[in-house]
Design a protein around this motif. Sequence first.
Motif, short mmCIF file in Angstrom:
data_model
loop_
_atom_site.label_atom_id
_atom_site.label_comp_id
_atom_site.label_asym_id
_atom_site.label_seq_id
_atom_site.Cartn_x
_atom_site.Cartn_y
_atom_site.Cartn_z
N GLU A 281 -5.28 -21.56 15.79
CA GLU A 281 -3.85 -21.40 15.65
C GLU A 281 -3.44 -20.31 16.63
O GLU A 281 -4.15 -19.33 16.79
CB GLU A 281 -3.52 -20.94 14.23
N THR A 282 -2.33 -20.49 17.25
CA THR A 282 -1.92 -19.45 18.18
C THR A 282 -0.96 -18.48 17.54
O THR A 282 -0.37 -17.65 18.21
CB THR A 282 -1.24 -20.06 19.41
N GLY A 283 -0.77 -18.64 16.26
CA GLY A 283 0.16 -17.75 15.57
C GLY A 283 -0.28 -16.30 15.69
O GLY A 283 -1.32 -15.99 16.25
N THR A 284 0.47 -15.40 15.14
CA THR A 284 0.19 -13.98 15.31
C THR A 284 -1.15 -13.66 14.66
O THR A 284 -1.51 -14.21 13.63
CB THR A 284 1.27 -13.14 14.64
N ASP A 285 -1.84 -12.76 15.28
CA ASP A 285 -3.14 -12.37 14.76
C ASP A 285 -2.92 -11.36 13.62
O ASP A 285 -2.18 -10.40 13.74
CB ASP A 285 -3.95 -11.72 15.87
N ALA A 286 -3.58 -11.62 12.54
CA ALA A 286 -3.37 -10.76 11.37
C ALA A 286 -3.94 -9.37 11.61
O ALA A 286 -3.47 -8.39 11.06
CB ALA A 286 -4.02 -11.38 10.14
N ALA A 287 -4.97 -9.32 12.44
CA ALA A 287 -5.64 -8.04 12.65
C ALA A 287 -4.93 -7.21 13.71
O ALA A 287 -5.53 -6.66 14.61
CB ALA A 287 -7.09 -8.27 13.04
N ASP A 288 -3.61 -7.21 13.65
CA ASP A 288 -2.87 -6.38 14.59
C ASP A 288 -3.06 -4.90 14.26
O ASP A 288 -3.18 -4.53 13.09
CB ASP A 288 -1.38 -6.73 14.51
N ASP A 289 -3.07 -4.14 15.32
CA ASP A 289 -3.14 -2.69 15.06
C ASP A 289 -1.78 -2.24 14.55
O ASP A 289 -0.82 -2.98 14.55
CB ASP A 289 -3.48 -1.95 16.35
N GLY A 290 -1.71 -1.00 14.17
CA GLY A 290 -0.42 -0.43 13.84
C GLY A 290 0.16 -0.92 12.54
O GLY A 290 1.30 -0.60 12.21
N GLN A 291 -0.56 -1.73 11.80
CA GLN A 291 -0.02 -2.15 10.50
C GLN A 291 -0.37 -1.07 9.48
O GLN A 291 -1.46 -0.51 9.51
CB GLN A 291 -0.64 -3.47 10.09
N GLU A 292 0.58 -0.79 8.59
CA GLU A 292 0.30 0.31 7.66
C GLU A 292 -0.70 -0.12 6.58
O GLU A 292 -0.94 -1.30 6.37
CB GLU A 292 1.60 0.78 7.02
N LEU A 293 -1.23 0.88 5.92
CA LEU A 293 -2.29 0.62 4.92
C LEU A 293 -1.73 -0.09 3.69
O LEU A 293 -0.59 0.15 3.30
CB LEU A 293 -2.92 1.94 4.49
N TYR A 294 -2.53 -0.94 3.14
CA TYR A 294 -2.12 -1.72 1.96
C TYR A 294 -2.58 -0.99 0.73
O TYR A 294 -3.74 -1.05 0.36
CB TYR A 294 -2.77 -3.10 2.06
N THR A 295 -1.68 -0.26 0.10
CA THR A 295 -2.08 0.59 -1.02
C THR A 295 -2.07 -0.20 -2.32
O THR A 295 -1.41 -1.24 -2.40
CB THR A 295 -1.10 1.78 -1.17
N GLU A 297 -0.51 0.47 -5.01
CA GLU A 297 0.85 0.38 -5.56
C GLU A 297 1.60 -0.78 -4.93
O GLU A 297 2.27 -1.56 -5.61
CB GLU A 297 1.62 1.69 -5.29
N LYS A 298 1.42 -0.90 -3.62
CA LYS A 298 2.11 -1.96 -2.90
C LYS A 298 1.62 -3.34 -3.38
O LYS A 298 2.41 -4.27 -3.59
CB LYS A 298 1.83 -1.80 -1.41
N ALA A 299 0.30 -3.41 -3.59
CA ALA A 299 -0.28 -4.65 -4.08
C ALA A 299 0.30 -5.00 -5.44
O ALA A 299 0.62 -6.16 -5.73
CB ALA A 299 -1.80 -4.51 -4.18
N GLN A 300 0.43 -3.98 -6.28
CA GLN A 300 0.99 -4.19 -7.62
C GLN A 300 2.39 -4.78 -7.52
O GLN A 300 2.75 -5.74 -8.21
CB GLN A 300 1.02 -2.84 -8.36
N ASP A 301 3.18 -4.18 -6.61
CA ASP A 301 4.55 -4.68 -6.40
C ASP A 301 4.53 -6.15 -6.00
O ASP A 301 5.28 -6.98 -6.53
CB ASP A 301 5.24 -3.86 -5.31
N ASP A 302 3.64 -6.45 -5.03
CA ASP A 302 3.56 -7.83 -4.55
C ASP A 302 3.21 -8.78 -5.69
O ASP A 302 3.78 -9.86 -5.82
CB ASP A 302 2.51 -7.94 -3.45
N ILE A 303 2.24 -8.35 -6.49
CA ILE A 303 1.80 -9.20 -7.60
C ILE A 303 2.97 -9.47 -8.54
O ILE A 303 3.23 -10.62 -8.94
CB ILE A 303 0.63 -8.54 -8.36
N GLN A 304 3.70 -8.41 -8.86
CA GLN A 304 4.84 -8.57 -9.76
C GLN A 304 5.87 -9.53 -9.17
O GLN A 304 6.41 -10.39 -9.85
CB GLN A 304 5.49 -7.21 -10.03
N GLN A 305 6.07 -9.36 -7.86
CA GLN A 305 7.05 -10.21 -7.20
C GLN A 305 6.66 -11.68 -7.27
O GLN A 305 7.48 -12.55 -7.58
CB GLN A 305 7.16 -9.77 -5.75
N ILE A 306 5.36 -11.92 -7.03
CA ILE A 306 4.89 -13.31 -7.07
C ILE A 306 4.96 -13.87 -8.48
O ILE A 306 5.38 -15.00 -8.71
CB ILE A 306 3.45 -13.40 -6.52
N LEU A 307 4.59 -13.01 -9.45
CA LEU A 307 4.57 -13.48 -10.83
C LEU A 307 5.99 -13.81 -11.32
O LEU A 307 6.16 -14.65 -12.19
CB LEU A 307 3.96 -12.42 -11.75
#
Lengths: 531, 257
Positions: A281-295, A297-307
Amino acid sequence: MNPANIVFRLRSRDPHEAVDLGFKFARRWWPLLVKLWICVTLLPFILGLLIFDNSVWALVLLWWWLPIWERPQLYVLSRAVFGEVPSLKQTLRAFPGMLWKQILPSLTWRRLSPSRSFDLPVQQLEGLTGRPRTMRLSVLHRDGAGSVAFWLTIVGASVAILLMCGQVLLLYMLLPDTVTLSWKTLFDIDLLWAVTGYLSLSLLGPFYVAGGFGLYLNRRVLLEGWDLELVFRQLAERCSRGGEHSAVSTKPSRMSSGGMAALMLAICLFASGYPDLSWAETGTDAADDGQELYTPEKAQDDIQQILSGPEFRRKDVTRVPKLWKDWLESDTGNDEGDIAAPPDWILWLGQNLAKVFQAAAWIAIILVILYVLYRHRDALLAAVSRGSVVRARPALTRVMNMDIREISLPESVSKAAQTLWQQKKCREAIALLYRASLSRLVNRFPLRLSPGATEGDCLQEVRRLNKEEISSYFAKLTRSWQAVAYAHHIPSQTDFQELCQGWVSLFESGGLENVGGVDSKAPETGEPHAS
Amino acid sequence: MLDTAVAIETPEGIDFDLVPSGPIARVLAYLADLLIRGVVMIALSIFLGLLGDFGGGLYLVFYFFLEWLYPVVFEVTRGATPGKMWLDLKVVHDDGTPVTLSSSLLRNLLRTADFLPLFYATGLISMLCNDQFKRLGDIAAGTLVVRISKPRQPARQELPPPSLSPVPLNQAEQAAVIQFTLRHDVLSKPRQAELAGILESMLLGMPGDTQSVTSSTEEADQKNVFKLRQIGAYLLGNNQGANAQNQTAQSSEATSS
């Protein structure tokens, strides 16, 4: 007798298994045995049919003389198991010789012996008579062999009668309904019974002889240790060769592990040939630099959002008719009328149900035909208009999720790629070159790609264009693109320059009208498009 | 090479033999089962006859279950019906695994086809035509009726004191030596001497009274047979003290030389 020539596996078997071994013999030489049987018995049987008024007597006589017919069968079997199968002619020539040996006892007081086929080899092959024969038989009959020989005879005789009756019954079952035949008349057709009896004897005769012979042979193997002799001779030979014996037991396993290693190697080699076919796939590479850390707390938020999303908030409303209420209401109104007269449309349906199904079936068939036509419309169109314009389809706009329309490309691809390269965006630069090449090839050359084509597919299609320069260039480009895309392996400066040069010479320098072929090497002039 | 056994290899690479049983044993097993069922039905009819029409109905129900489920239940739980057990038969899948409910049901329901036109005539012909003696039901269900051979273990006192073989033996050779030991009563004495004589050179390497070379040939033959049976006893697992005996023998040999 040489144990090495024996065509069956030598080992000690229990008596029942020995009979089965005999059946295997009968199956193995079945055509010869049956031919022999027919040669020997058919003539006497037909003579009997002519002589006696009641044909059943011919069958009875044939049955009583079974010991005679069995002798040539044994002759064949006793030679065949030691590796020399006699021909039909040989056997028939030998037949008179074995016919007269002890024929009187065989046809009189020994005729009803329950171990007839088991005893036959002692008489015919060992040629024993009188007291030695009796003693020999008593030895052979030990260890359960005698009782199995008895059951072989009993079961064999019952099965012969069973098959005879079975054939007659089968014919009776197959009679058409118009023919009525009482059982009395069926029993009176003596010719039918004689013929079916002859057929069942022909089927079972060889098996009976072979079963008894198997039993006899197994007793010989057991009593004389033929199986032991064979193995001991091999062992002695191994010992006399000397020295090697220690390796023998370990050799097979070592060989198999070697084989295993070779197999593994082959698998690895095979698998390593595959990266060409992998899909990218030529889409954007997930392993881009400069992405902030996935904490967390953030994961918890995401989970809640999905749920809280719609996937986890599904509601099904099922409505069930309230029968009880319906009944109550209907009870108050009409009591008997609806039972006596069902609605008209049900009556109509009942009368025309077949027609309804017929109509439904026709509709289904028409729909299926239409679907098939629609599904294979391309192939059909191609077949109809062969030779005319094949490419009715519009040019492909996306391959591997890449936009390959010409509009989407910059005016000078090589320039743009060079700029990207200088900005250290190496991945984008190679991607642009690859995408642009595909776009050029699709739009200006007769390259046909399917939307789901992988890099390997594209490369194969390009090779099919039969343009050596383009395909070699494209192969190189594909390799570097795959290296960048999957391995993050950036080509060297010179390699990239080469790729750019190649692109310019192949796709840019000739201008827009080089649709037919770019075989002539274009001079490296400057780009026509000033940027 | 003709053989009654079918070789099966497990995924672990272990080979073993299945011996499909031929028609004679299977006919006898069927007749035994028929007899057992007949006796049960007669007993039931006497008992249920007392209950009148209700008993008659119950009798038919019992008959149905006995006719169709008797083989299935025994095959699934025990691997064989009583008649088959009596003849050392067992029903297994083609690959030697125990028969399951579905395949047992299938092979027994297809008795209807095998029965045609009269008393299993089709099944018998099918057995004679099939290389593994399968009737139609067996072919459809992928099952085999195999013969189970029980290993014969002789009384320990019959065996001579065990001893190691001077030469490593492979599997077939071990089996042959064991057979030689077990068939002591079956093989005639001269034949035993002849068989052991084949291995004379190998047996010479065995520890023991090697100095009795001067004895008569008959005695030497007896000695060979005895030594071979000693190896057989060792292979049969009667090897307590075999090592010790071996060691003492070796030490005595060392001192003598």
